[in-house]
Design an enzyme around this catalytic site. Sequence first.
Site, PDB file in Angstrom:
ATOM      1  N   ARG A 272       1.256 131.691-134.120  1.00 22.39           N
ATOM      2  CA  ARG A 272       2.470 131.707-133.298  1.00 22.39           C
ATOM      3  C   ARG A 272       3.513 130.852-133.994  1.00 22.39           C
ATOM      4  O   ARG A 272       3.281 129.664-134.216  1.00 22.39           O
ATOM      5  CB  ARG A 272       2.162 131.149-131.903  1.00 22.39           C
ATOM      6  CG  ARG A 272       3.330 131.253-130.939  1.00 22.39           C
ATOM      7  CD  ARG A 272       3.042 130.599-129.616  1.00 22.39           C
ATOM      8  NE  ARG A 272       2.793 129.190-129.787  1.00 22.39           N
ATOM      9  CZ  ARG A 272       1.615 128.598-129.603  1.00 22.39           C
ATOM     10  NH1 ARG A 272       0.574 129.288-129.209  1.00 22.39           N
ATOM     11  NH2 ARG A 272       1.471 127.307-129.796  1.00 22.39           N
TER      12      ARG A 272
ATOM     13  N   HIS B 239       4.429 125.636-128.572  1.00 20.64           N
ATOM     14  CA  HIS B 239       3.457 125.985-127.534  1.00 20.64           C
ATOM     15  C   HIS B 239       4.171 126.542-126.298  1.00 20.64           C
ATOM     16  O   HIS B 239       3.777 127.538-125.720  1.00 20.64           O
ATOM     17  CB  HIS B 239       2.654 124.738-127.165  1.00 20.64           C
ATOM     18  CG  HIS B 239       1.745 124.948-126.004  1.00 20.64           C
ATOM     19  ND1 HIS B 239       0.567 125.632-126.110  1.00 20.64           N
ATOM     20  CD2 HIS B 239       1.863 124.582-124.700  1.00 20.64           C
ATOM     21  CE1 HIS B 239      -0.024 125.669-124.915  1.00 20.64           C
ATOM     22  NE2 HIS B 239       0.748 125.047-124.059  1.00 20.64           N
TER      23      HIS B 239
ATOM     24  N   TYR C 218       3.857 117.714-134.658  1.00 14.11           N
ATOM     25  CA  TYR C 218       2.488 117.832-135.182  1.00 14.11           C
ATOM     26  C   TYR C 218       2.321 118.942-136.213  1.00 14.11           C
ATOM     27  O   TYR C 218       1.256 119.065-136.798  1.00 14.11           O
ATOM     28  CB  TYR C 218       1.495 118.021-134.034  1.00 14.11           C
ATOM     29  CG  TYR C 218       1.794 119.199-133.109  1.00 14.11           C
ATOM     30  CD1 TYR C 218       1.368 120.483-133.429  1.00 14.11           C
ATOM     31  CD2 TYR C 218       2.523 119.020-131.933  1.00 14.11           C
ATOM     32  CE1 TYR C 218       1.651 121.557-132.610  1.00 14.11           C
ATOM     33  CE2 TYR C 218       2.812 120.089-131.096  1.00 14.11           C
ATOM     34  CZ  TYR C 218       2.372 121.349-131.435  1.00 14.11           C
ATOM     35  OH  TYR C 218       2.664 122.407-130.622  1.00 14.11           O
TER      36      TYR C 218
HETATM   37  C1  LIG Z   1      -7.922 123.453-117.504  1.00 16.15           C
HETATM   38  C2  LIG Z   1      -6.683 123.132-118.253  1.00 16.15           C
HETATM   39  N1  LIG Z   1      -6.660 122.067-119.082  1.00 16.15           N
HETATM   40  C3  LIG Z   1      -5.540 121.771-119.781  1.00 16.15           C
HETATM   41  C4  LIG Z   1      -4.416 122.536-119.635  1.00 16.15           C
HETATM   42  C5  LIG Z   1      -3.154 122.229-120.445  1.00 16.15           C
HETATM   43  N2  LIG Z   1      -3.049 123.226-121.477  1.00 16.15           N
HETATM   44  C6  LIG Z   1      -2.254 124.318-121.337  1.00 16.15           C
HETATM   45  S1  LIG Z   1      -2.353 125.346-122.640  1.00 16.15           S
HETATM   46  C7  LIG Z   1      -3.426 124.330-123.446  1.00 16.15           C
HETATM   47  C8  LIG Z   1      -3.936 124.666-124.810  1.00 16.15           C
HETATM   48  C9  LIG Z   1      -4.413 126.074-124.898  1.00 16.15           C
HETATM   49  O1  LIG Z   1      -4.717 126.377-126.250  1.00 16.15           O
HETATM   50  P1  LIG Z   1      -5.238 127.801-126.625  1.00 16.15           P
HETATM   51  O2  LIG Z   1      -6.323 128.206-125.715  1.00 16.15           O
HETATM   52  O3  LIG Z   1      -5.547 127.788-128.074  1.00 16.15           O
HETATM   53  O4  LIG Z   1      -3.995 128.776-126.320  1.00 16.15           O
HETATM   54  P2  LIG Z   1      -2.542 128.769-126.997  1.00 16.15           P
HETATM   55  O5  LIG Z   1      -1.687 127.880-126.178  1.00 16.15           O
HETATM   56  O6  LIG Z   1      -2.694 128.323-128.404  1.00 16.15           O
HETATM   57  O7  LIG Z   1      -2.077 130.179-126.895  1.00 16.15           O
HETATM   58  C10 LIG Z   1      -3.708 123.205-122.687  1.00 16.15           C
HETATM   59  C11 LIG Z   1      -4.618 122.126-123.107  1.00 16.15           C
HETATM   60  C12 LIG Z   1      -4.464 123.630-118.735  1.00 16.15           C
HETATM   61  N3  LIG Z   1      -3.416 124.449-118.543  1.00 16.15           N
HETATM   62  N4  LIG Z   1      -5.612 123.914-118.078  1.00 16.15           N
END
Ligand SMILES: Cc1ncc(C[n+]2csc(CCOP(=O)(O)OP(=O)(O)O)c2C)c(N)n1
Length: 355
Positions: A257, A261, A270
């Site tokens: 991406r 985020h 980062y």
């Molecule tokens: C249970 C939970 N923990 C933490 C979060 C905060 N959070 C939102 S997205 C994310 C990271 C997700 O990473 P990934 O699964 O790789 O998806 P990407 O954002 O890279 O598409 C986090 C930690 C959340 N929404 N839900």
Amino acid sequence: MPTRDPAFDDAPMLQLVAPDGTPVGDTEVGLSDEDLRALLRLMVLARRLDRECMALQRQGELTVYPPFEGQEAAQVGSAFALAAGDMAFPSFRELAAAFVRGVDVVEYLQYHRGTWHGGPYDPLASGFAPICVPVATQIVHAVGWALGAKLDGKAACSIAYFGDGSASEGDFHEGANLAAVFAAPAILFCQNNGWAISVPATEQYVAPIAARAVGYGMPGVRVDGNDVLAVYRATKEAADRARAGGGPTLIEAMTYRVGPHSTADDATRYRSDEEVARYRAFDPIERYRRFLGSTGVADDAFVAACRAEAERWVGGVRAELTAIGTPPATEVFDHVFSDPPANLGRQRREALGDA
Ligand SMILES: Cc1ncc(C[n+]2csc(CCOP(=O)(O)OP(=O)(O)O)c2C)c(N)n1
Ligand SMILES: [Mg+2]
């Protein structure tokens, strides 16, 4: 920045078209020329919409927005492989997949505008479940739905969209094991962009996520997520197998991406500009455009027409979305409790002055 390049390291990966548009595998995936052009059109429209959503957020028209630019092939290719009776369970980043499934994007974006809880689109009509923010929880929903479809004797499958970071959650493991044990017709579709907000893939796992499939006892496919034909093929095979009683499949789509985020994130803290520039060379739309150009299926005029259509379309989306007024304040209190507790009643009276 990751020390290991997660998208293009040495583990085998299904790829049909190389980043420069050259075919490197069997590109006969069973699609008509019209469908091959549709994939390009959908990716062009999706990217234009994504950029418009970023602008809308910066202009105060959306509260927060999680962009997907760079992931068009992963989302469009996979959603295109589903049938009408299948059900997709997204995270919060699958606007392109939603659009492919026929979800009204203005209705979808009401979630990000804060005008409705979860968007007022009909999940059952579009086969696209509500946006799911708690990471990985949609995986168990998808497996549960798949088990239900199986018990009902339906030839349908579900797909759970999640990220590399989500694959570290317990819900992933529970969902994968349950799906394998009961041969649920589910596709676990991981979009691996190398990052979970600021946590690099190198701090999440040391072997390809797709390799975990062996441990659960299901097929696992690591696919070039920026190669729309490869994604389509991997997902179509998994869906056909699932609907025929062959159980679940884990797909790891390697992608990137290019944006942050979310609009609430400053990725420059980062991630280096150099890394982002490097991945732009793997752009999924440019790759597919070149491929279709070289095979004579889509010429420059077709691409120009898609771009013009995208401009007109997002203009309409913007106009419709920004015309949605502020919802009545009563909605803050509605739709949660059928029998609201006394303290909520007090808050309601204080805020609204009504009963
Ligand atoms: C249970 C939970 N923990 C933490 C979060 C905060 N959070 C939102 S997205 C994310 C990271 C997700 O990473 P990934 O699964 O790789 O998806 P990407 O954002 O890279 O598409 C986090 C930690 C959340 N929404 N839900
Ligand atoms: Mg990620």
